[in-house]
Design a protein around this motif. Structure first.
Motif, PDB file in Angstrom:
ATOM      1  N   THR A 137       1.009  -0.968  -0.209  1.00 20.43           N
ATOM      2  CA  THR A 137      -0.180  -0.218  -0.170  1.00 20.43           C
ATOM      3  C   THR A 137       1.139   0.906  -0.086  1.00 20.43           C
ATOM      4  OG1 THR A 137      -1.688  -1.192   1.474  1.00 20.43           O
ATOM      5  CG2 THR A 137      -2.008   1.342   1.471  1.00 20.43           C
ATOM      6  N   LYS A 176       1.879   2.475  -3.152  1.00 19.14           N
ATOM      7  CA  LYS A 176       0.951   2.590  -3.894  1.00 19.14           C
ATOM      8  C   LYS A 176       0.862   4.125  -5.114  1.00 19.14           C
ATOM      9  CE  LYS A 176      -2.952  -0.809  -3.878  1.00 19.14           C
ATOM     10  NZ  LYS A 176      -4.410  -1.419  -2.861  1.00 19.14           N
ATOM     11  N   GLN A 208      -4.634   4.550  -7.253  1.00 18.88           N
ATOM     12  CA  GLN A 208      -5.158   2.947  -6.856  1.00 18.88           C
ATOM     13  C   GLN A 208      -5.502   2.771  -5.900  1.00 18.88           C
ATOM     14  OE1 GLN A 208      -1.708   1.100  -8.541  1.00 18.88           O
ATOM     15  NE2 GLN A 208      -1.695   2.121 -10.029  1.00 18.88           N
ATOM     16  N   PRO A 243      -0.335  -3.634  -6.608  1.00 15.85           N
ATOM     17  CA  PRO A 243      -0.316  -2.418  -7.226  1.00 15.85           C
ATOM     18  C   PRO A 243      -0.185  -2.663  -8.475  1.00 15.85           C
ATOM     19  CG  PRO A 243       1.767  -2.176  -5.140  1.00 15.85           C
ATOM     20  CD  PRO A 243       0.609  -3.730  -5.481  1.00 15.85           C
ATOM     21  N   ILE A 253       4.128   1.608  -8.874  1.00 15.85           N
ATOM     22  CA  ILE A 253       4.517   1.444  -7.907  1.00 15.85           C
ATOM     23  C   ILE A 253       5.343   2.431  -7.656  1.00 15.85           C
ATOM     24  CG2 ILE A 253       5.348  -0.324  -7.054  1.00 15.85           C
ATOM     25  CD1 ILE A 253       8.492  -0.548  -7.119  1.00 15.85           C
TER      26      ILE A 253
END
Lengths: 279, 312
Positions: free
Chosen positions: A35, A38, A42, A52, A55
């Motif tokens: 996360t 991300k 997204q 993701p 990145i």
């Protein structure tokens, strides 16, 4: 199928099962890392959109430049490093005393230090904060360092004593006959023989202080004095919808302990399982 | 207490005297442990004594700046304080739930990792990550995972019917259980590593002999592994139980004791009295009560742990 092929198929099967089990278990940490990488667009595609598509390090830049985060990083570094250094030096001396000297109150002291190891912070937080306030140590890094000495010291003494007991006393006796003082024996004979373990204990004291929350939140009020856990909490209150920025902050806080632990795993796991724990 | 070298040599020649002053070598021993003792006394023994004194005073910061002696008033209040007893009950559920779940998670993982394979030491390291991740990060990570809209764990629980529309953390009926899951997740690696270390110390001959006698793997587990793990299980259960009973930060950061006090365990109750309601004396009284419980828990722990030493 012949037995050997069957055995190795079974091994591979168990390996796969082990990877799956540990993978599911550490999923929350994997999720946190993914996360943090991300892009904002997204972030909220759905509960199962974990990977993701691309990145980015934007999130890290945002939290790093958020108000107070760099100061908090510096504060955490100062507090954790100072308390770890003092804990290691004081702990080495105490371990040396318990391991190499015989005196009347020795077992009382050893038992006392072990008992403090089991003392939870919540039980003494009220009187300790009142005392620190009366000597002007609230809202100051020095106050936190004093408290973190207590958190790291007992386990450090016990782990160091364990390693020191494994070093034959004949070595120090020989050095003493050659005219070395006790301090010289400790620093020049004993400590070098257990240098990796000593560094590992220091690393452990560092990571105990690094993530500490209870005393930090009770002692620190001003933004300039906040440590990383408090800074992350403040950011959470302020930017609660910016999951990318906050997870990146979480990764930054988690990395030093994770790296230190994996590096010193061999020393710490043994010491932890024999010496009890303070989490 | 100044002791000349001359005195010391006289004393050391009469070691049987009851109040013999320490000889030179002992004095060096005392000197080396002195800094550690100083820290222990200043940061732990003195606060304990001070806390006990505070528990006999009346000190409510909004009314007075200094404590006044009040005798047993705090303890009388404690006995009649429904919030205290409810928090104690919650702490009991929380502690037993956490340790039980830790064991249920740790045992299969330890069994899986108790093999000679190239990946097991890497996996053991990975397994320990929750244990070394700072509580504040664990707390927020699980808050996100339990999020009713985008939380992966919430979604999966919903699919199997364990969660409704609301996040488990927002429902007073489920919040404590959700927190127990998080707490057990953080502590389970420690249990697993301890079980694994003991499993590795069991001699392989035992299993070979049992296999020759026709024992199945299941029987080997029940008749060899499990009995030999009893001691470590009890000791680790107590260590992790004490840790859970006195924990505070995980619950405080995730729910602050809410919703509607459903997750207010003892540590959270004490901290709220101290930090939000500024009732210093009463918070100290609860601290002393928790300390008294700790002495009981520790006595049990020491008994069990010393039995382990005798067995070995």
């Amino acid at each position: 199928m012949n037995p050997r092929v069957r055995a190795s198929a079974r091994d591979i099967g168990l390996d796969v099962l082990s990877i799956l089990a540990v993978g599911i278990f550490v999923f929350p940490i994997i999720w946190l890392f993914l996360t943090a990488l991300k892009p904002s667009g997204q972030m909220f595609e759905g509960p199962l959109a974990i990977l993701p598509h691309s990145i980015t390090l934007d999130n890290f830049a945002r939290i790093w430049n958020a108000v107070g985060f760099q100061t908090a990083f510096r504060n955490s570094l100062i507090v954790s490093t100072s308390s770890a250094l003092i804990v290691t030096i004081v702990g080495l001396c105490a371990a040396y005393s318990l391991s190499r000297f015989r005196y009347r109150l020795r077992s009382l002291f050893a038992g006392g230090i072990l008992a403090v190891q089991m003392l939870p912070g919540i039980v003494i937080v009220v009187p300790l904060i009142v005392i620190l306030r009366s000597v002007g140590l609230t809202d100051r890094l020095a106050g936190l360092i004093v408290v973190y000495l207590l958190i790291g010291l007992p386990i450090a003494v016990w782990m160091l004593k364990g390693y020191m007991d494994d070093i034959p006393a004949e070595l120090d006796e020989a050095a003493t006959i050659d005219g070395a003082s006790s301090l010289q024996v400790l620093w020049q004979i004993v400590m070098p023989l257990m240098a990796p373990a000593t560094v590992a204990v220091g690393a452990f004291a560092f990571l105990l202080a690094w993530g500490e929350y209870l005393f930090a939140v009770a002692l620190i009020t001003s933004t300039e004095m906040k440590t990383l856990p408090l800074a992350l909490q403040a950011a959470f209150g302020q930017y609660s919808i910016d999951w990318g920025m906050l997870t990146a902050g979480g990764v930054i806080i988690s990395l030093p302990p994770a790296v230190l632990f994996l590096f010193f795993q061999r020393y710490l796991v043994g010491g932890l399982t024999t010496g009890g724990v303070k989490g | 207490m100044a002791v000349s070298a001359n005195d010391a040599s006289i004393q050391s020649s009469k070691p049987r005297r009851l109040f013999a002053l320490p000889d030179r070598r002992s004095r060096v021993g005392y000197a080396f442990i002195a800094p550690a003792l100083l820290i222990v006394v200043v940061v732990s023994l003195y606060p304990i004594a001070f806390g006990i004194w505070l528990s006999f005073t009346d000190w409510y910061l909004l009314q007075s700046l200094t404590p006044t002696f009040a005798g047993l008033a705090g303890y009388r209040r404690l006995l009649g304080d429904a919030d205290f007893w409810q928090s104690l009950g919650r702490s009991g559920v929380w502690t037993i739930g956490t340790v039980a779940l830790e064991y249920v998670i740790a045992m299969p993982v330890a069994l899986l990792l108790n093999r000679r394979s190239r990946i097991t030491s890497f996996l053991t390291g990975a397994l320990l990550l929750p244990w070394v991740t700072p509580t504040i990060v664990v707390a927020y990570t699980w808050r996100w995972l339990f999020d009713s809209q985008f939380g992966t764990v919430h979604y999966l629980l919903q699919r199997v019917g364990l969660a409704g529309e609301r996040s488990l953390l927002a429902d007073p009926k489920t919040a404590l259980w959700a927190l127990i899951l998080v707490s057990a997740w953080k502590g389970a690696p420690f249990m697993a590593v301890a079980l694994l270390a003991t499993m590795k110390s069991i001699p392989g001959d035992l299993y070979e002999a049992a296999a020759v006698d026709g024992a199945t793997r299941r029987r080997q587990f029940l008749d060899i592994t499990l009995p030999l793990l009893r001691q470590v299980s009890v000791v680790m259960g107590l260590v992790l139980g004490i840790l859970a009973f006195y924990s505070f930060d995980l619950v405080w950061v995730i729910t602050k004791g809410g919703p509607s006090d459903a997750t207010q365990i003892l540590g959270v109750y004490l901290f709220r009295l101290f930090f939000e309601r500024l009732e210093l004396s009463y918070a100290a009284t609860i601290g002393v009560a928790m300390l008294a419980l700790l002495i009981v828990f520790s006595a049990v722990y020491l008994r069990v742990a010393s039995r382990q030493d005798n067995d070995a």
